[in-house]
Motif scaffolding. Structure first.
Motif, PDB file in Angstrom:
ATOM      1  N   GLU A 129      10.307  -4.323 -18.166  1.00  0.00           N
ATOM      2  CA  GLU A 129       9.664  -4.185 -19.206  1.00  0.00           C
ATOM      3  C   GLU A 129       8.280  -3.324 -19.405  1.00  0.00           C
ATOM      4  N   PHE A 130       8.354  -3.400 -17.698  1.00  0.00           N
ATOM      5  CA  PHE A 130       6.654  -3.234 -17.469  1.00  0.00           C
ATOM      6  C   PHE A 130       7.526  -1.850 -16.284  1.00  0.00           C
ATOM      7  N   PRO A 131       7.481  -0.982 -15.928  1.00  0.00           N
ATOM      8  CA  PRO A 131       8.465  -0.234 -15.477  1.00  0.00           C
ATOM      9  C   PRO A 131       7.108   0.726 -14.135  1.00  0.00           C
ATOM     10  N   ALA A 132       5.081  -0.439 -14.541  1.00  0.00           N
ATOM     11  CA  ALA A 132       3.979  -0.195 -14.215  1.00  0.00           C
ATOM     12  C   ALA A 132       4.096  -1.074 -12.745  1.00  0.00           C
ATOM     13  N   ILE A 133       4.741  -2.167 -12.123  1.00  0.00           N
ATOM     14  CA  ILE A 133       4.819  -3.002 -11.718  1.00  0.00           C
ATOM     15  C   ILE A 133       5.088  -2.652 -10.111  1.00  0.00           C
ATOM     16  N   LEU A 134       3.993  -2.912  -9.951  1.00  0.00           N
ATOM     17  CA  LEU A 134       3.870  -2.124  -8.537  1.00  0.00           C
ATOM     18  C   LEU A 134       5.215  -3.331  -6.907  1.00  0.00           C
ATOM     19  N   GLY A 135       5.679  -4.013  -7.551  1.00  0.00           N
ATOM     20  CA  GLY A 135       5.877  -4.787  -6.919  1.00  0.00           C
ATOM     21  C   GLY A 135       5.763  -6.419  -6.490  1.00  0.00           C
ATOM     22  N   GLY A 136       7.200  -7.638  -6.142  1.00  0.00           N
ATOM     23  CA  GLY A 136       7.009  -8.929  -6.573  1.00  0.00           C
ATOM     24  C   GLY A 136       7.893  -9.374  -6.556  1.00  0.00           C
ATOM     25  N   LYS A 137       8.200 -10.393  -6.514  1.00  0.00           N
ATOM     26  CA  LYS A 137       9.069 -11.762  -6.379  1.00  0.00           C
ATOM     27  C   LYS A 137       8.642 -12.704  -7.380  1.00  0.00           C
ATOM     28  N   THR A 138      10.438 -12.907  -7.852  1.00  0.00           N
ATOM     29  CA  THR A 138      10.455 -13.950  -8.321  1.00  0.00           C
ATOM     30  C   THR A 138      10.910 -15.102  -8.053  1.00  0.00           C
ATOM     31  N   GLY A 139      11.165 -16.147  -8.652  1.00  0.00           N
ATOM     32  CA  GLY A 139      11.897 -17.850  -7.799  1.00  0.00           C
ATOM     33  C   GLY A 139      11.860 -18.670  -8.439  1.00  0.00           C
ATOM     34  N   PHE A 140      12.790 -19.416  -8.726  1.00  0.00           N
ATOM     35  CA  PHE A 140      13.077 -20.861  -8.969  1.00  0.00           C
ATOM     36  C   PHE A 140      13.617 -21.807  -7.702  1.00  0.00           C
ATOM     37  N   THR A 141      13.450 -22.866  -7.905  1.00  0.00           N
ATOM     38  CA  THR A 141      14.520 -24.442  -7.836  1.00  0.00           C
ATOM     39  C   THR A 141      14.182 -25.507  -8.674  1.00  0.00           C
ATOM     40  N   ASP A 142      14.607 -26.160  -8.224  1.00  0.00           N
ATOM     41  CA  ASP A 142      14.674 -27.513  -9.450  1.00  0.00           C
ATOM     42  C   ASP A 142      13.617 -28.219  -8.778  1.00  0.00           C
ATOM     43  N   ASN A 143      12.880 -27.893  -7.578  1.00  0.00           N
ATOM     44  CA  ASN A 143      11.876 -28.709  -7.405  1.00  0.00           C
ATOM     45  C   ASN A 143      10.587 -28.002  -8.018  1.00  0.00           C
ATOM     46  N   ALA A 144      10.273 -26.451  -7.833  1.00  0.00           N
ATOM     47  CA  ALA A 144       9.279 -25.452  -7.577  1.00  0.00           C
ATOM     48  C   ALA A 144       9.091 -25.152  -9.325  1.00  0.00           C
ATOM     49  N   LYS A 145      10.193 -25.630 -10.000  1.00  0.00           N
ATOM     50  CA  LYS A 145      10.587 -24.850 -11.490  1.00  0.00           C
ATOM     51  C   LYS A 145      10.320 -23.267 -11.089  1.00  0.00           C
ATOM     52  N   GLY A 146       9.835 -22.778 -12.250  1.00  0.00           N
ATOM     53  CA  GLY A 146       9.769 -21.123 -12.199  1.00  0.00           C
ATOM     54  C   GLY A 146       8.473 -20.423 -11.390  1.00  0.00           C
ATOM     55  N   ALA A 147       8.807 -19.764 -10.839  1.00  0.00           N
ATOM     56  CA  ALA A 147       7.392 -19.212  -9.383  1.00  0.00           C
ATOM     57  C   ALA A 147       7.588 -17.803 -10.666  1.00  0.00           C
ATOM     58  N   LEU A 148       6.510 -16.906 -10.020  1.00  0.00           N
ATOM     59  CA  LEU A 148       6.677 -15.279  -9.690  1.00  0.00           C
ATOM     60  C   LEU A 148       4.979 -14.908  -9.517  1.00  0.00           C
ATOM     61  N   LEU A 149       5.840 -13.308  -8.382  1.00  0.00           N
ATOM     62  CA  LEU A 149       4.533 -12.973  -7.992  1.00  0.00           C
ATOM     63  C   LEU A 149       4.539 -11.695  -8.393  1.00  0.00           C
ATOM     64  N   PHE A 150       3.147 -10.784  -8.758  1.00  0.00           N
ATOM     65  CA  PHE A 150       3.588  -9.695  -9.354  1.00  0.00           C
ATOM     66  C   PHE A 150       1.992  -8.523  -9.074  1.00  0.00           C
ATOM     67  N   LEU A 151       2.121  -7.594  -8.404  1.00  0.00           N
ATOM     68  CA  LEU A 151       0.656  -6.223  -8.664  1.00  0.00           C
ATOM     69  C   LEU A 151       1.607  -5.376  -9.699  1.00  0.00           C
ATOM     70  N   TYR A 152      -0.060  -5.266 -10.351  1.00  0.00           N
ATOM     71  CA  TYR A 152       0.347  -4.540 -11.325  1.00  0.00           C
ATOM     72  C   TYR A 152      -0.975  -3.545 -11.552  1.00  0.00           C
ATOM     73  N   PRO A 153      -1.099  -2.351 -11.693  1.00  0.00           N
ATOM     74  CA  PRO A 153      -1.880  -1.677 -11.491  1.00  0.00           C
ATOM     75  C   PRO A 153      -2.466  -1.209 -13.194  1.00  0.00           C
ATOM     76  N   VAL A 154      -4.086  -2.203 -13.215  1.00  0.00           N
ATOM     77  CA  VAL A 154      -4.220  -1.701 -14.312  1.00  0.00           C
ATOM     78  C   VAL A 154      -5.159  -0.954 -14.903  1.00  0.00           C
ATOM     79  N   ARG A 155      -6.190   0.290 -13.510  1.00  0.00           N
ATOM     80  CA  ARG A 155      -7.007   1.215 -13.857  1.00  0.00           C
ATOM     81  C   ARG A 155      -6.307   2.511 -12.777  1.00  0.00           C
ATOM     82  N   PRO A 156      -6.413   3.444 -13.068  1.00  0.00           N
ATOM     83  CA  PRO A 156      -7.226   3.673 -11.318  1.00  0.00           C
ATOM     84  C   PRO A 156      -7.876   3.012 -10.218  1.00  0.00           C
ATOM     85  N   GLY A 157      -7.567   2.957  -9.585  1.00  0.00           N
ATOM     86  CA  GLY A 157      -7.965   2.196  -8.499  1.00  0.00           C
ATOM     87  C   GLY A 157      -8.194   0.856  -8.481  1.00  0.00           C
ATOM     88  N   LEU A 158      -7.783   0.103  -9.862  1.00  0.00           N
ATOM     89  CA  LEU A 158      -8.214  -1.248  -9.895  1.00  0.00           C
ATOM     90  C   LEU A 158      -6.178  -2.345 -10.010  1.00  0.00           C
TER      91      LEU A 158
END
Length: 321
Positions: free
Chosen positions: A264-293
């Motif tokens: 859905e957002f191919p501009a995402i630079l990378g990251g990771k998903t996660g899920f366990t019963d204790n942690a529930k849903g987890a997500l980390l991602f890097l996103y280029p908002v603007r050039p240099g940002l």
């Protein structure tokens, strides 16, 4: 004669008491004004959290956000801009909670820093005995280092995380699985300390629930920024939607990414998903908002990690340079 001398002295004493009282009142009022000013600043600025002291002044953000912050279901989260310490969105970002598979990013860092790119990562019986999720790689087969990282990050395979941890530990001097595992944990813990991850405890390389296996959203954001600066190959791998890897026996394994937002957002630079019963849903991602940002977003304990991530990306796109 005594009365004539006493009256001026009493008058002087009364004046002195009045002056002192006035000064004390003024000082007290000034202190009240300062406290009120600080309290007003903390309440009116949504960046600061009321359950932690206000951080020291830092550089200006240099941009504006035109819409109000989205409603996030995650228990703790942080959104920040790379190079700027002050978050633009946060809640309980300091709280150490179960990180699920987001901890695999630290495992990837250890693998890239200890193992050469030509290293073959063997999948031992101990690695394959881990709880799901497991890859299709069979006991005794091996993948090149970065292909093992691909299987670990893209498809979030726990056996690949253990295989990499064992390889790191053996490279550090371990002569069996247990000693290698412990040496990996020591290395990962030392890496966390060097990076200043002060609210983290590393108990396994996969992110499976374990007592003391904890990381904060703030610490994970620091780790993500370190990866962006020092290990861009990890980000490149983590944003791969689908790929194929080959074992030393030329067996083909197809891996697909667990992050639904990549399509859905191919501009995402990378990251990771996660899920366990204790942690529930987890997500980390890097996103280029603007050039240099570039923004880093970390969500922990989410009821709907992808919907939370979607709202954050749409909110970030309202930033005006």
């Amino acid at each position: 004669l005594f009365s004539k001398r006493l009256i001026p002295l009493l008058a002087i004493l009364i004046v002195a008491i009045s002056v002192r009282s006035a000064l004390e009142n003024n000082n007290g009022a000034a202190e009240v004004r300062q406290v009120a000013k600080r309290s007003s600043r903390m309440v009116s600025n949504p960046v600061f959290s009321l359950d932690r002291p206000e951080p020291p002044p830092e550089e200006k953000l240099g941009f504006e956000i035109s819409t109000s912050a989205p409603e996030i279901s995650a228990h703790s989260y942080v959104v920040k801009i790379v190079g700027i310490r002050r978050p633009i969105l946060k809640q309980r970002e300091w709280k150490a909670v179960a990180p699920a598979s987001l901890i695999k990013l630290l495992t990837a860092v250890a693998a890239q820093e200890v193992l050469p790119v030509t290293e073959w990562i063997s999948f031992s019986e101990e690695a394959k005995s881990v709880e799901e999720k497991r890859s299709g790689v069979v006991v005794g087969e091996a993948l090149l280092r970065d292909d093992a990282i691909r299987v670990m990050l893209i498809s979030s395979a726990n056996d690949a995380a253990l295989a990499l941890a064992e390889a790191v530990g053996r490279k550090l001097g371990g002569d069996n699985f247990d000693s290698a595992f412990n040496l990996f944990l020591e290395y990962a813990g030392e890496t966390a300390r060097k990076l200043g991850l002060s609210h983290s405890g590393i108990k396994n390389p996969s992110g499976l629930d374990a007592e003391g296996q904890l990381m904060s959203a703030e610490d994970l954001a620091i780790l993500a920024e370190y990866i962006l600066k020092k290990h861009t190959k990890i980000l490149e791998i983590s944003r791969t939607v689908e790929t194929v890897v080959y074992s030393d026996k030329l067996t083909e394994y197809r891996v697909a990414n667990t992050n639904d937002l990549l399509r859905e957002f191919p501009a995402i630079l990378g990251g990771k998903t996660g899920f366990t019963d204790n942690a529930k849903g987890a997500l980390l991602f890097l996103y280029p908002v603007r050039p240099g940002l570039t923004a880093i977003a970390v969500l922990l304990g989410s009821e709907d990690r992808f919907e939370d991530g979607r709202w954050i990306i749409q909110w970030l796109e309202t930033i005006n340079p």
